[in-house]
Structures are given as structure tokens and as C-alpha cells.
Design an enzyme around this catalytic site. Structure first.
Site, PDB file in Angstrom:
ATOM      1  N   LYS A  73     -39.442   4.558  18.711  1.00 10.11           N
ATOM      2  CA  LYS A  73     -39.671   5.382  17.512  1.00 10.11           C
ATOM      3  C   LYS A  73     -39.153   4.711  16.240  1.00 10.11           C
ATOM      4  O   LYS A  73     -39.677   4.930  15.159  1.00 10.11           O
ATOM      5  CB  LYS A  73     -39.005   6.745  17.678  1.00 10.11           C
ATOM      6  CG  LYS A  73     -39.763   7.673  18.611  1.00 10.11           C
ATOM      7  CD  LYS A  73     -39.226   9.096  18.516  1.00 10.11           C
ATOM      8  CE  LYS A  73     -40.105  10.064  19.280  1.00 10.11           C
ATOM      9  NZ  LYS A  73     -39.939   9.932  20.740  1.00 10.11           N
ATOM     10  N   SER A  96     -40.632   2.715  27.076  1.00  9.75           N
ATOM     11  CA  SER A  96     -40.556   3.146  25.674  1.00  9.75           C
ATOM     12  C   SER A  96     -39.143   3.419  25.200  1.00  9.75           C
ATOM     13  O   SER A  96     -38.858   3.319  24.007  1.00  9.75           O
ATOM     14  CB  SER A  96     -41.431   4.379  25.472  1.00  9.75           C
ATOM     15  OG  SER A  96     -41.097   5.396  26.404  1.00  9.75           O
ATOM     16  N   GLU A 155     -40.073  16.298  10.871  1.00 13.09           N
ATOM     17  CA  GLU A 155     -39.868  17.410  11.788  1.00 13.09           C
ATOM     18  C   GLU A 155     -39.399  16.812  13.104  1.00 13.09           C
ATOM     19  O   GLU A 155     -39.659  15.648  13.407  1.00 13.09           O
ATOM     20  CB  GLU A 155     -41.174  18.184  11.996  1.00 13.09           C
ATOM     21  CG  GLU A 155     -42.134  17.571  13.012  1.00 13.09           C
ATOM     22  CD  GLU A 155     -42.612  16.171  12.674  1.00 13.09           C
ATOM     23  OE1 GLU A 155     -42.796  15.899  11.473  1.00 13.09           O
ATOM     24  OE2 GLU A 155     -42.800  15.361  13.602  1.00 13.09           O
TER      25      GLU A 155
HETATM   26  C1  LIG Z   1     -40.819  10.299  21.711  1.00 20.09           C
HETATM   27  C2  LIG Z   1     -40.863   9.441  22.908  1.00 20.09           C
HETATM   28  C3  LIG Z   1     -42.059   9.243  23.641  1.00 20.09           C
HETATM   29  C4  LIG Z   1     -43.333   9.951  23.353  1.00 20.09           C
HETATM   30  O1  LIG Z   1     -43.893   9.680  22.111  1.00 20.09           O
HETATM   31  P1  LIG Z   1     -45.199   8.782  21.926  1.00 20.09           P
HETATM   32  O2  LIG Z   1     -45.555   9.012  20.502  1.00 20.09           O
HETATM   33  O3  LIG Z   1     -46.236   9.268  22.875  1.00 20.09           O
HETATM   34  O4  LIG Z   1     -44.817   7.388  22.202  1.00 20.09           O
HETATM   35  C5  LIG Z   1     -42.037   8.366  24.715  1.00 20.09           C
HETATM   36  N1  LIG Z   1     -40.895   7.727  25.081  1.00 20.09           N
HETATM   37  C6  LIG Z   1     -39.741   7.896  24.410  1.00 20.09           C
HETATM   38  C7  LIG Z   1     -38.532   7.158  24.866  1.00 20.09           C
HETATM   39  C8  LIG Z   1     -39.679   8.757  23.307  1.00 20.09           C
HETATM   40  O5  LIG Z   1     -38.518   8.923  22.647  1.00 20.09           O
END
Ligand SMILES: *Cc1c(COP(=O)(O)O)cnc(C)c1O
Length: 412
Positions: free
Chosen positions: A101, A394, A123
Site C-alpha cells: 500500500k 502483498s 478513508e
Molecule cells: C490492503 C491489502 C490487500 C488488499 O488490497 P488490494 O488493493 O487488493 O491489493 C492485500 N494485501 C495486503 C497485505 C493488504 O494490506
């Protein structure tokens, strides 16, 4: 904008159009009062990404602040445990703040500063996007207000505390259920009132145009790095590339450079893993692409979970980041075109994958990312033992310790 990954014009994957449509999806479905703010943003974004000075500043922060490039790690014990020849993990969990993010919030806050806005708003549901925005705002000296439902503030008090430490104001939203959808509505309303000095930082590849394209632009570094890192390590393209889908920003950041660099027949199988929660046959899931239908939510047209009257349904997932009733419009388009395959992964499957990565590689992933990891055994069954799969990790799992402990992991 020059794109070194684009070998020839015929291969160009070039969505969205000038109105922000990916096929029929996306667009701008907002009250009249929001339109001027979006038009100002569209123009400023186009100008910024055409300016080498902006790219240079963003690139420097990606490297020196966020810690990019993140490694592409060959996880041999995980590959063996899942029956695949090779698994490569793209380590977004190793970024500053521990998830992808931050790429987007630093990009949007840089744009805010360039536009002369001295305040940003955002938000947040679980608080991850709020913390990432507060971090980027602190870095760039911007005032920051984060709208958060009162129920979410109670559940995520640690993130509320972090945002305040970082100098952000957390604005409680008591309307409705006191969760993410109410916070979005309040933030949009506030933006319209303060647009002359305020920039709205959106947290995923969702929302009205230009947000989905802009968030993709700031996240595409994930896939671009992966393509470069695969070069020289593999004689062929990998068989599959997997990412989890909440709103879809980490997934589009990974997939987009593959969509651009390779024609359809030469691309790896691109797989998006969305949240099946307690099962897609129940009403407790977040599988907008698997079980939803097209409609309008939060200013754009896309697949979403809705009732017969078109009201959005409440989504559920064990992972807060996948707990959203809609999905970014580009993913709806990619699904219909057959360019990306979307599958749903249950809470239980995600927890199993979480435990497996932790035990085989010593990497504790976010539960969101664990949904992508849960695709590995399925892909082994489908593609066979010679297959090579890339997974986007992610984020890291530190934020999820209470949840996995409650779920009983690590007890035995
Ligand atoms: C917020 C988040 C997501 C989901 O958000 P996307 O916009 O679909 O990438 C996925 N993995 C992590 C670690 C997150 O913090």
C-alpha cells in the site's frame, strides 16, 4: 510516458479509455459536485506522469524510503511442499511499513504536493491504508485526516494509535454500521467541501476515474521489477502468476506489466485469488468476481455483491484487506475478456497456506497474501510438477497475530 516493457504497438494492452472505461467497467458515477475535483485530478495526474522530474522523485523514494526493489525470492521448500518445480515470491512484505500500500500512498501524496494541496484525506477500514497514508503524509509534510467508522476504530485501536503517532487526525464516522462504506461516504462528502486545499488518497484500484488508472500506475513497479528479476533466472515465462484481490491494487500492479509486455498467447496464467470467507455457497464471503454481478458502487461500475434491489451486501473475510463488496473495474474487464482467471479461497485454506509458508520458509505473510499462496496446491494439481509459479506476497503478517492466534494456529 516511455515504457521499456512494451515491445511493439500491436501488443499494447491499453485500457482504460479517456473516460476511464475498461470495456464497460469503471467510469465516473458520482454526484455533480465531485466532477470538478476529479477533472482537476485527471489533468494533474496526466501532467505529472509525463514529467521526468516526477518520475525521478517517485523513483528515488521507492528506492531509498520504501526499500525497492523488493526481492524475488526462490522458495524451494515451499515449492517442494506444494508439488511445484519452482515458486518465486515477490516480497512486498519487505517494504517499509510491510505491505504494497505504501507504493500508492507515496505516489498520491507526491502528486498532492505537486498540485499545491497541503492536506490529504483518506478513508480506512482495517486501518492499513490509513497508516500508509499517514506515513506518506508525515514524510512529505502534509496534514492528514483519516475517516474511519467508529466500529472499525474500536476493532483496530492499534492502527488508530499509529496514525495519531504519525501526526494524522482520525475522524470517527458514526453513521450506518460504522465501517468502511460509511467512512468512504464521509470522506467523499468532506472532499467536495475542501477540494481547494485537499487531496483524497484512495487506497485501492477502485473509485471513479482516474483513481483505478492512477493506483495502477503507482503499483505497476511490482510487476515491472518481477519481469526484470525473472530475466536470466528462467529460460521461459513462468507458468502462472498469482496475487490476492481486495480492491485489486497489488494484483493489478503485478499483472499489468505482464499484460503489456506479452501478447495473450505468451502470457503466464494470471490468477487472482479473492476471499471465499466461510464458502461462496454461504452469504459470508467477499468474492465479488465469482459470485457478484455488475453494478455501481463508490463511483464506478464493476462486479459487486448486491441484493436484488442493487444495494451492496456486506462482504466478509477473515482478512480485513479482502473484506470489500466490490472490486476494481479493470479486474471485471480482465475477467470478462478471459485475460485473468479469478478463483475464491476460503478462510481455512488461507490459514493453511499461512501456516505452510511460515513453517517451510520462515516468512509470516499477511492473511490477504495467504489467499494467493493457497492457490499453489491447486495450480500444482492443474499444471503438474514442472510448473513454475510466481506469487505476490502483498504484505507481512505481524498485523494478523491476534486473528491467527484466535483461529488456533501454532497451538500444536
Ligand atoms: C490492503 C491489502 C490487500 C488488499 O488490497 P488490494 O488493493 O487488493 O491489493 C492485500 N494485501 C495486503 C497485505 C493488504 O494490506
Amino acid at each position: 510516458m516511455t515504457d521499456p516493457l512494451l515491445p511493439s504497438a500491436e501488443l499494447a494492452y491499453s485500457s482504460p479509455d479517456a473516460q476511464g472505461f475498461f470495456g464497460p467497467y469503471g467510469g465516473t458515477f458520482v454526484p455533480e459536485t465531485v466532477i470538478p475535483a476529479l477533472e482537476e485530478l485527471t489533468a494533474a495526474f496526466a501532467e505529472a506522469i509525463a514529467d521526468p522530474a516526477f518520475a525521478e522523485e517517485f523513483g528515488t523514494l521507492l528506492e531509498d524510503y520504501i526499500g525497492r526493489p523488493t526481492p524475488l525470492y526462490r522458495a524451494d521448500r515451499l515449492a517442494e511442499a506444494t508439488g511445484l518445480a519452482r515458486v518465486y515470491l515477490k516480497r512486498e512484505d519487505l517494504t517499509h511499513t510491510g505491505a504494497h500500500k505504501i507504493n500508492n500512498t507515496v505516489g498520491q501524496c507526491l502528486l498532492a504536493r505537486r498540485m499545491g494541496k497541503h492536506r490529504v484525506i483518506a478513508e480506512t477500514g482495517a486501518g492499513q491504508h490509513g497508516v500508509a497514508t499517514a506515513t506518506a503524509a508525515a514524510l512529505l509534510g502534509l496534514e492528514c485526516s483519516v475517516f474511519m467508522g467508529t466500529e472499525d476504530m474500536r476493532r483496530q485501536s492499534l492502527n488508530v494509535y499509529k496514525m495519531r503517532l504519525l501526526g494524522a487526525e482520525v475522524v470517527p464516522v458514526g453513521e450506518g454500521a460504522g465501517t468502511l462504506a460509511d467512512a468512504v461516504t464521509a470522506a467523499l462528502r468532506h472532499w467536495v467541501e475542501r477540494v481547494e486545499d485537499t487531496f483524497y488518497v484512495l487506497g485501492s484500484a477502485v473509485g471513479p476515474h482516474p483513481y483505478p488508472a492512477m493506483v495502477r500506475e503507482f503499483q505497476k513497479v511490482i510487476g515491472e521489477e518481477t519481469l526484470v528479476q525473472l530475466e536470466g533466472r528462467l529460460e521461459r515465462t513462468p507458468d502462472a502468476v498469482v496475487a490476492c484481490i481486495g480492491g485489486g491494487s497489488n494484483a493489478i500492479g503485478m499483472f499489468y506489466p505482464f499484460l503489456r509486455a506479452l501478447p495473450p498467447g505468451e502470457r503466464p496464467l494470471l490468477v487472482g485469488a479473492e476471499a471465499a470467507g466461510l464458502g461462496v455457497e454461504t452469504d459470508r464471503h467477499g468474492a465479488a468476481l465469482t459470485k457478484g454481478s455488475p453494478g455501481v458502487l463508490h463511483g464506478f461500475y464493476s462486479y459487486l455483491l448486491q441484493d436484488d434491489a442493487g444495494n451492496p451486501l456486506e462482504a466478509y473475510s477473515i482478512s480485513a484487506g479482502l473484506d470489500y463488496p466490490g472490486v476494481g473495474p479493470e479486474h471485471s474487464y480482465l475477467k470478462d475478456e478471459g485475460f485473468v482467471r479469478y478463483e475464491a479461497v476460503t478462510d481455512t485454506e488461507a490459514l493453511d497456506a499461512f501456516a505452510l509458508l511460515t513453517r517451510t520458509e520462515g516468512i509470516i505473510p499477511a492473511i490477504e497474501s495467504s489467499h494467493a499462496l493457497a492457490m499453489l496446491p491447486r495450480l500444482a494439481a492443474e499444471l503438474g510438477p514442472d510448473a513454475v509459479v510466481v506469487v505476490n506476497v502483498s504484505g507481512r503478517g505481524d498485523k494478523d497475530m491476534d486473528i491467527v492466534r484466535e483461529a488456533g494456529l501454532g497451538a500444536g
